[in-house]
Design an enzyme around this catalytic site. Structure first.
Site, PDB file in Angstrom:
ATOM      1  N   CYS A  90     -30.113 -11.199  34.583  1.00 55.59           N
ATOM      2  CA  CYS A  90     -30.407 -11.892  35.939  1.00 55.59           C
ATOM      3  C   CYS A  90     -29.139 -12.283  36.451  1.00 55.59           C
ATOM      4  O   CYS A  90     -28.488 -13.101  36.073  1.00 55.59           O
ATOM      5  CB  CYS A  90     -31.558 -12.711  35.836  1.00 55.59           C
ATOM      6  SG  CYS A  90     -31.768 -13.716  37.057  1.00 55.59           S
TER       7      CYS A  90
ATOM      8  N   GLU B 146       3.710   1.705  -1.534  1.00 55.02           N
ATOM      9  CA  GLU B 146       4.137   2.327  -2.869  1.00 55.02           C
ATOM     10  C   GLU B 146       2.955   2.926  -3.409  1.00 55.02           C
ATOM     11  O   GLU B 146       3.082   3.826  -4.294  1.00 55.02           O
ATOM     12  CB  GLU B 146       4.548   1.102  -3.499  1.00 55.02           C
ATOM     13  CG  GLU B 146       5.186   1.154  -4.792  1.00 55.02           C
ATOM     14  CD  GLU B 146       6.186   2.292  -5.153  1.00 55.02           C
ATOM     15  OE1 GLU B 146       6.872   2.644  -4.035  1.00 55.02           O
ATOM     16  OE2 GLU B 146       6.435   2.684  -6.040  1.00 55.02           O
TER      17      GLU B 146
ATOM     18  N   ASP C 140       0.910  -1.195   0.031  1.00 54.20           N
ATOM     19  CA  ASP C 140       0.037   0.003  -0.105  1.00 54.20           C
ATOM     20  C   ASP C 140       0.856   1.069  -0.131  1.00 54.20           C
ATOM     21  O   ASP C 140       0.664   2.197  -0.628  1.00 54.20           O
ATOM     22  CB  ASP C 140      -1.005  -0.085   1.457  1.00 54.20           C
ATOM     23  CG  ASP C 140      -2.006  -1.231   1.298  1.00 54.20           C
ATOM     24  OD1 ASP C 140      -2.031  -1.656  -0.025  1.00 54.20           O
ATOM     25  OD2 ASP C 140      -2.768  -1.263   2.195  1.00 54.20           O
TER      26      ASP C 140
ATOM     27  N   LYS D  97     -27.866 -14.168  -9.186  1.00 56.48           N
ATOM     28  CA  LYS D  97     -28.555 -12.922  -9.399  1.00 56.48           C
ATOM     29  C   LYS D  97     -28.300 -11.882  -7.945  1.00 56.48           C
ATOM     30  O   LYS D  97     -28.844 -12.383  -6.999  1.00 56.48           O
ATOM     31  CB  LYS D  97     -30.136 -12.948  -9.303  1.00 56.48           C
ATOM     32  CG  LYS D  97     -30.882 -11.715  -9.616  1.00 56.48           C
ATOM     33  CD  LYS D  97     -32.358 -11.786 -10.211  1.00 56.48           C
ATOM     34  CE  LYS D  97     -32.850 -10.776 -10.726  1.00 56.48           C
ATOM     35  NZ  LYS D  97     -32.753  -9.329  -9.947  1.00 56.48           N
TER      36      LYS D  97
HETATM   37  O1  I6G Z   1     -31.408  -7.416 -13.686  1.00 58.89           O
HETATM   38  C1  I6G Z   1     -30.439  -8.234 -13.947  1.00 58.89           C
HETATM   39  C2  I6G Z   1     -29.643  -8.968 -12.944  1.00 58.89           C
HETATM   40  C3  I6G Z   1     -28.760  -9.664 -13.438  1.00 58.89           C
HETATM   41  C4  I6G Z   1     -30.361  -8.561 -15.458  1.00 58.89           C
HETATM   42  C5  I6G Z   1     -29.460  -9.559 -15.726  1.00 58.89           C
HETATM   43  C6  I6G Z   1     -28.665 -10.113 -14.918  1.00 58.89           C
HETATM   44  O2  I6G Z   1     -27.503 -11.106 -15.276  1.00 58.89           O
HETATM   45  C7  I6G Z   1     -26.876 -11.652 -14.125  1.00 58.89           C
HETATM   46  N1  I6G Z   1     -29.212  -9.647 -17.047  1.00 58.89           N
HETATM   47  C8  I6G Z   1     -29.912  -9.211 -17.777  1.00 58.89           C
HETATM   48  C9  I6G Z   1     -29.757  -9.623 -19.470  1.00 58.89           C
HETATM   49  C10 I6G Z   1     -30.763  -8.301 -17.786  1.00 58.89           C
HETATM   50  N2  I6G Z   1     -31.213  -7.954 -16.357  1.00 58.89           N
HETATM   51  C11 I6G Z   1     -31.868  -7.637 -18.524  1.00 58.89           C
END
Ligand code: I6G
Length: 672
Positions: free
Chosen positions: A429, A37, A35, A117
């Site tokens: 208690c 550097e 860090d 997701k």
């Molecule tokens: O809202 C989203 C979350 C994750 C996505 C998505 C996604 O891919 C991991 N991929 C697409 C193509 C779209 N919404 C439209």
């Protein structure tokens, strides 16, 4: 440095160097410099930029720290709409999705890209000639908000693409999110300061991206994973596979999600889903499902989009971990160490794959901070194996007839007064084993698998035995008889016999397990092992003072005080005596073969009060020391008893340490 071209060149090379260090650190997780550097190069660049403000660049690494606050957010139009994605919640719906695709494409051997997701916020990034020029939120899909000032502070987003031949135009879409670790740290700090905490990482990320002042956003340490290339000019050829495109984004400086995979066919997608669901709680980020996409870009184009979402992608959601329900009441549960925990009784609700009707509120401070009232609609969360908890009340739905929760002044079980200890959030208690609740929890802990491992003697049975006053301490377990057990609820002669057998079998244990079973505050399995190894028997442990306990590396003043207090209590020693008298035993630890005083020489002089010279000599020798009759510079210590001879004078002369009998005994105790 006089010539302007020299200055520009120097500034450019420092910026490129810092961008590379950043890439190694954030994207590859493999920094090549310390860090210090990085800081040195950063300061050098900062000084040059201050001296030559005409070469300012919003994409300089120095600008990541967060510039001026903005007054309001500008709108940002999405020329290519930011579509959302269809959700499915069951495998049958996923099969339907795959069937529709197979029908449209007249083919069923489809390769899919499976991606976690993340529970974050969709963000669009625009690059021109490799430079980040604009970033926006999704908004309604057609119009979002310009959050470029904040996005520049996200270290995992390259401000300049790592390529000599960038496309003229590029739009990347992805998820900005807050990792669980950052979220927990942020909330812990907020609650320490008595400030409001965020309900979940998504809210924290959203709140951060909506800051007008990017310096606040910078402190929030958001992360980013790209999930699609929405647009790329034709000057940059790319693979026809979505998954490979994501991989190539890594070359350009993006951190990509290494949990993503390309698979063949729907069954493999289902397997991936199960695999990720099982890992859900150990992922570094909140994840609420799997996005499954047709991998071939040409096929994606052929499938196209419906009004709201593409036909080639779907999100297969995990069971929700949060739900709304009504708080019916609060009860106070007394734990093993006397802590009173508020437990919420709820209208039953299905969450995280199970129906729950109880949840914890952790402690009274937290309850007050969350401003929760009986009758409120509350958010409950059940994630993985974690005990369900109340996140907060939905204030917008508060009815006029809700009522506040009063903090108890007396133990709900034994009615003795409760105390709030300074620096602790809990109320407690202090009645110890005199309180039936603590007695029960102490016995449950004593009998548990990692402690005395008494099979079959569980929570429900112990509850009955404590209520009927049959068990007043763990020692009473050894006097349980067949008749008493067989007459308890849901017991018969067979199960009673099993319990008696299990009690008998558990008598053979180890010293460490026994110490752990005693349930001394802050003495977990690891500490119990250390104590057992060092003290080896109860007698030495009883007489150890706090300093001797703290001499063990792993034991600090708090644990030492708890231990000292526990063994100082006559009542506790009485219980231990009764347990041992009932036949609980453990193998005497083997004497260590390591000789801690190996190579050291001691001299004994004068008469010792508690042990003979021969005994002292033998004990020193057992520890590896030599005992000599004359003092030299090499002598480690001279042990001095009553009426010492000239050896004491010699010790003073040669500045050899002198040990009194008390010092000597302490030394022996330390090692024996
Ligand atoms: O809202 C989203 C979350 C994750 C996505 C998505 C996604 O891919 C991991 N991929 C697409 C193509 C779209 N919404 C439209």
């Amino acid at each position: 440095m006089k010539k302007n071209s020299d200055v520009i060149q120097k500034i450019e090379s420092l910026r490129a160097l810092l961008a590379e260090y950043n890439y190694q650190y954030y994207v590859l997780d493999a920094p090549t410099v310390p860090d210090s550097e990085y800081d040195r190069v950063f300061q050098q660049l900062l000084q040059l930029e201050e001296a030559y403000p005409q070469y300012f660049s919003a994409n300089s690494p120095t600008q990541r720290v967060g510039g001026e606050a903005i007054k309001a957010f500008d709108n940002m139009l999405h020329v290519i709409p930011m579509l959302s994605i269809d959700n499915v919640f069951e495998a049958v719906a996923l099969h339907r999705f795959a069937r529709r695709i197979a029908e449209r494409l007249h083919c069923s051997d489809i390769a899919y890209s499976c991606e976690p997701k993340l529970d974050g916020l969709a963000v669009s990034l625009h690059y021109e000639a490799g430079q980040l020029v604009r970033a926006g939120t999704r908004g309604d899909g057609a119009m979002g908000e310009d959050i470029t000032h904040n996005v520049r502070t996200i270290s995992e987003i390259p401000l300049v693409l790592r390529t000599a031949t960038p496309p003229q135009h590029l739009e990347i879409r992805g998820e900005a999110y807050m990792s669980k670790a950052v979220f927990n740290r942020l909330n812990a700090r907020a609650s320490q300061k008595g400030q409001k905490t965020f309900a979940n990482p998504r809210n924290a990320a959203a709140g951060s991206l909506r800051q007008l002042d990017p310096r606040i956003m910078k402190e929030r340490c958001l992360s980013f994973f790209p999930y699609a290339i929405a647009f790329i000019s034709e000057d940059a050829p790319l693979s026809n596979s979505h998954y490979e495109r994501l991989l190539s984004l890594k070359e350009w400086g993006f951190k990509i999600n290494s949990d993503s995979e390309r698979v063949l066919g729907l069954d493999a997608c289902l397997k991936y889903y199960e695999y990720l669901l099982a890992r859900r709680s150990s992922l570094a980020y909140e994840c609420d499902g799997v996005v499954i996409k047709v991998d071939d870009i040409a096929l994606q184009t052929q499938l196209g989009a419906a009004t709201r979402a593409p036909r080639w992608a779907v999100a297969y959601k995990f069971p929700a971990e949060e739900a709304l329900t009504r708080l019916l009441d609060i009860e106070w549960q007394v734990g093993r160490t006397g802590t009173l925990t508020p437990v919420a009784r709820l209208e039953p609700v299905f969450v995280g794959g199970a129906t729950i009707s109880n949840a914890t509120l952790h402690n009274s401070d937290e309850m007050a901070r969350k401003d929760i009232r009986i009758g409120d609609v509350v958010i409950v969360r059940r994630a993985g194996d974690v005990i369900p908890e109340i996140i907060g009340a939905v204030l917008a739905e508060r009815a006029p007839n809700t009522r506040g929760v009063s903090i108890p002044t007396h133990c709900p079980v034994c009615h003795s007064p409760v105390y709030k200890i300074a620096d602790e959030a809990a109320i407690r208690c202090m009645a110890g084993l005199h309180c039936a609740a603590q007695r029960k929890e102490a016995i449950v802990h004593y009998a548990s698998r990692k402690a005395m491992n008494i099979e079959g003697l569980g929570d429900k049975l112990i509850d009955q035995l404590v209520i009927q006053n049959i068990l007043q301490s763990p020692a009473d377990i050894y006097h349980l008889d067949l008749n008493t057990l067989a007459n308890l609820d849901r017991m018969g002669i067979k199960s009673a016999e099993n319990i008696i057998r299990a009690v008998e079998a558990s008598k053979k244990t180890t010293f460490a397990k026994f110490l752990y079973a005693l349930g001394i505050r802050e003495v977990g399995e690891a500490t119990a092992k250390i104590l057992a190894q060092h003290f080896q028997n109860l007698e030495t442990l009883y007489t150890a003072n706090e300093e001797e306990l703290m001499a063990l590396n792993e034991i600090g003043p708090v644990v030492a005080a708890y231990l000292h207090a526990f063994f100082g209590e006559v009542h506790n020693k009485e219980i231990i005596r009764a347990i041992v008298a009932a036949g609980v035993h453990w193998p005497q630890a083997q004497k260590s073969t390591v000789q801690p005083l190996q190579g050291q020489t001691f001299v004994l002089t004068g008469t010792l009060e508690t042990l003979s010279r021969e005994e002292g000599k033998a004990r020193l020798e057992a520890l590896g020391a030599k005992v000599s009759s004359s003092v030299s510079k090499k002598t480690q210590g001279v042990v001095v008893g009553d009426a010492p001879g000239s050896k004491l004078d010699k010790a003073h002369e040669l500045q050899v340490p002198v040990l009194t009998e008390k010092d000597f005994l302490a030394l022996l105790k330390l090692w024996e």
